[in-house]
Design an enzyme around this catalytic site. Structure first.
Site, PDB file in Angstrom:
ATOM      1  CG  ASP A 111      -1.108   2.711   6.135  1.00  0.00           C
ATOM      2  OD1 ASP A 111      -2.161   2.980   5.546  1.00  0.00           O
ATOM      3  OD2 ASP A 111      -0.809   4.163   6.966  1.00  0.00           O
TER       4      ASP A 111
ATOM      5  CG  ASP B  91      -2.095   0.760   0.777  1.00  0.00           C
ATOM      6  OD1 ASP B  91      -2.507   1.725   0.021  1.00  0.00           O
ATOM      7  OD2 ASP B  91      -1.767   2.078   2.736  1.00  0.00           O
TER       8      ASP B  91
ATOM      9  CD  GLU C 137      -5.695   0.905  -4.007  1.00  0.00           C
ATOM     10  OE1 GLU C 137      -7.339   1.093  -3.952  1.00  0.00           O
ATOM     11  OE2 GLU C 137      -4.354   1.208  -2.437  1.00  0.00           O
TER      12      GLU C 137
END
Ligand SMILES: [Zn+2]
Length: 398
Positions: free
Chosen positions: A356, A191, A275
């Site tokens: 996170d 992340d 992502e």
């Protein structure tokens, strides 16, 4: 697979003079050709072809007012024409093809005042890395190079660049053969956050190193100084150069950090998932600046090419994956949370989740990677962490 390797050059004053001449000649050839095309267009005539421009260049070298073009490697001049051709090609493609990509502007005239000056030598220019480590550039000389790492194979071209801070670089293009690293077990989701540079699904949180943060602070100070200086003043010129130098230092420190971290992640993991940054939806908010500063897209690009180079799997997780809304332990979705909420209790299973790490685990899962969720569970505690806190250490997993 083509890779770029960049090294700092230490040109002597005679090299600097020769390079300035070469930059100037390349600019002139580029601008002459651009003008020829613009004039043809304005007169309703067909575009001069690449071959026609090349022929005109040969003729120009024989004319008295362009005779000094012969003092520069002809490959450099041909490459300036090639730059113009590819600039036009990109422009026409972006105009005719899909409109989703960024709009590309038509080629512009190059100026002596441009912050970046560059010339390119291809293999048929006979540039050479000498046994003594110097770079032999035709009609420039033997320029000392700071070899910060070895070149993996003979380069096919070299671009010599002068940046806004007045530094010189050689950027080599080399053909690198993908070479798979020995297989390893771990798989990891990443992340890319705002509180930390990166958070891993195994619970580790990675910050930008102190030297980078210091350089960024110095850059902000220099930029403030510059904005206070009178326009057109001598002091403003000096301040501008200081900003350019600070900028260059930040860019270098960031690139080093990205290289080290991406290499380590690729070496230690068989598969990596991140992502898609567009999905984060931050780029349009006022956080955009800090997102930009974090340089994620450059980092993700490194992860991607290194995965290909070293035989690892790389996944980019697309839209519609609500990574911060789903509990990675029980998969209950309990809605969006404002950015300041760094940890919360899951409505489904009652676990305290670190925002996170939970997201990193969900990213890995969405890519189908085998990761455990144990890192995401944290001790209950105040959700507003004090500034500079390094994050809750991951609980051990049994
Ligand atoms: Zn849960």
């Amino acid at each position: 697979m083509q890779l770029r390797y960049r090294y700092r050059l230490d040109p002597a004053p005679r090299h600097v003079a020769a390079l300035a001449r070469a930059f100037g000649c390349a600019r002139m050839v580029f601008n002459d050709a651009l003008r020829a095309r613009q004039q043809a267009h304005a007169a309703g005539l067909p575009f001069p072809t690449d071959a026609e421009l090349s022929r005109r260049l040969t003729l120009a070298k024989r004319s008295p007012e362009r005779v000094w073009l012969a003092e520069v490697s002809s490959v450099v001049l041909q490459q300036a024409l090639a730059d113009l051709n590819s600039a036009y090609r990109n422009y026409f493609t972006s105009r005719s093809g899909n409109r989703s990509g960024p709009r590309i502007q038509p080629p512009r005239f190059r100026s002596r005042k441009d912050h970046r000056q560059a010339i390119r030598f291809t293999r048929n220019a006979y540039f050479k890395v000498l046994p003594n480590g110097k770079l032999r550039l035709p009609k420039i000389g033997d320029v000392p190079v700071r070899w910060s790492r070895p070149l993996p194979s003979p380069p096919s071209s070299v671009t010599v660049i002068r940046d806004a801070a007045g530094r010189y670089f050689a950027s080599f293009v080399v053909e690198a053969d993908p070479a798979a690293l020995p297989k390893t077990e771990p798989e990891v989701g990443i992340d890319l956050g705002l509180t930390h540079f990166a958070v891993l699904s195994d619970g580790r949180k990675i910050d930008a190193p102190r030297f980078l943060r210091r350089a960024e602070k110095r850059l902000r100070r220099r930029q403030r100084d510059l904005s206070r200086k009178q326009k057109g003043s001598h002091n403003r010129d000096k301040a501008r150069l200081r900003v350019a130098r600070a900028h260059a230092r930040v860019a270098d420190a960031r690139r080093d950090f990205h290289h080290q971290l991406s290499t380590r992640l690729i070496r230690d993991n068989q598969a990596i998932a991140v992502e898609d940054l567009a999905v984060k939806g931050l780029a349009r908010t006022r956080l955009a600046k800090s997102v930009h500063d974090a340089g994620w897209s450059a980092f993700v690009a490194m992860l991607e090419y290194k995965s290909r180079l070293y035989g690892r799997r790389f996944h980019r997780i697309g839209r519609f994956t609500p990574t911060s809304q789903t509990c990675c332990l029980c998969e209950v979705k309990d809605g969006p949370k404002p950015l300041h909420v760094r940890a919360w209790r899951c409505q489904g299973c009652g676990a305290w989740l670190d925002r996170d790490i939970n997201a990193a685990v969900n990213v890995a899962r969405a890519a189908g990677l085998a990761v455990t969720a144990c890192g995401a569970q944290v001790r209950p505690g105040p959700t507003l962490a004090p500034r500079g806190e390094a994050g809750t250490p991951p609980k051990s997993c049994h």
